[in-house]
Design a protein around this motif. Structure first.
Motif, short mmCIF file in Angstrom:
data_model
loop_
_atom_site.label_atom_id
_atom_site.label_comp_id
_atom_site.label_asym_id
_atom_site.label_seq_id
_atom_site.Cartn_x
_atom_site.Cartn_y
_atom_site.Cartn_z
N ARG A 1 60.85 -52.65 17.75
CA ARG A 1 59.76 -52.41 18.66
C ARG A 1 58.69 -53.50 18.11
O ARG A 1 58.43 -53.76 16.87
CB ARG A 1 59.06 -51.16 18.47
CG ARG A 1 59.72 -49.94 19.26
CD ARG A 1 59.15 -48.86 19.48
NE ARG A 1 57.72 -48.81 19.92
CZ ARG A 1 56.94 -47.67 19.72
NH1 ARG A 1 57.17 -46.33 19.22
NH2 ARG A 1 55.53 -47.98 20.13
N ASP B 1 54.00 -51.49 23.99
CA ASP B 1 53.29 -50.98 22.85
C ASP B 1 51.76 -51.60 23.13
O ASP B 1 50.68 -50.80 22.65
CB ASP B 1 53.76 -51.70 21.79
CG ASP B 1 55.02 -50.97 21.30
OD1 ASP B 1 55.24 -50.06 21.68
OD2 ASP B 1 55.94 -51.76 20.35
N SER C 1 59.07 -54.39 25.17
CA SER C 1 58.55 -53.65 23.96
C SER C 1 57.01 -54.13 23.59
O SER C 1 56.16 -53.24 23.47
CB SER C 1 59.23 -53.73 22.76
OG SER C 1 58.45 -53.11 21.48
#
Length: 202
Positions: free
Chosen positions: A118, A86, A82
């Motif tokens: 996340r 991201d 994540s």
């Protein structure tokens, strides 16, 4: 703890992703998923391949590795992915300090109960944190309240549930003690199944 110094640049969605950036993301994903597969599925795959080989008359040659599974490896793996995803997509800024990244990876409540959060959802809190005596006292109070609920309520209820499930299992294994629902189901199945005089299962 207040953040100091300039913030790391965020990669806007309008910025063209280079081959190097894509390669780093791919390496991160492949490495994390590879480690997860090795620890969780190596023995499972080897046992099934050997079983299929013996089924067709071949000797199973794959060694079955019994690896100690690290606690919370799925959470670590997908949280690391994540972070990379991201930052690559421009949803969050990269960490400037490695300790902040490790704080995100080892975030205790998330690792114990989930769900997998996340990085973009916690990025601001990981970068800028303020420690005060009042917040520390509130955290200790919340922890103590949760621990008390577990010890005083959850543990005794767990013993009651274990006794109930054990009694249900013993009643199912006792001859002639089948429940009415089980007896009705078996009766309906026997009525719906035709009888073949010449059939034999021996």
């Amino acid at each position: 703890m207040k953040d100091d110094g300039p913030l790391p640049p965020i990669i806007g969605r309008e910025v063209q992703r280079t081959r190097a950036m894509k390669a780093v993301l791919a390496v991160s994903i492949v490495t994390n998923l590879g480690l997860l597969a090795i620890f969780k599925y190596t023995g499972f795959v080897a046992e099934n391949v050997n079983a299929m080989a013996r089924l067709f008359g071949f000797a199973g040659a794959l060694p079955v590795l019994h690896l100690a599974l690290p606690v919370g490896i799925s959470f670590y793996t997908f949280k690391a992915m994540s972070y990379a995803i991201d930052v690559y997509r421009g949803d969050a800024r990269p960490m400037r300090r490695f300790t902040d990244y490790m704080c995100f990876e080892a975030f205790f409540p998330d690792l114990v109960a989930g769900p997998i959060i996340r990085y973009a959802a916690l990025e601001e809190q990981m970068r800028v944190r303020e420690h005060t005596l009042d917040k520390f006292a509130r955290g200790v109070a919340f922890f103590a309240f949760g621990m008390a609920k577990k010890i005083l309520i959850a543990n005794p209820m767990g013993h009651i549930a274990d006794a109930a499930f054990a009694a249900a299992r013993s009643s199912r294994t006792t001859p002639g003690s089948a429940s009415p629902a089980t007896h009705s189901r078996s009766t309906s199945i026997s009525r719906a199944t035709p009888t073949w005089p010449s059939a034999s299962l021996s």
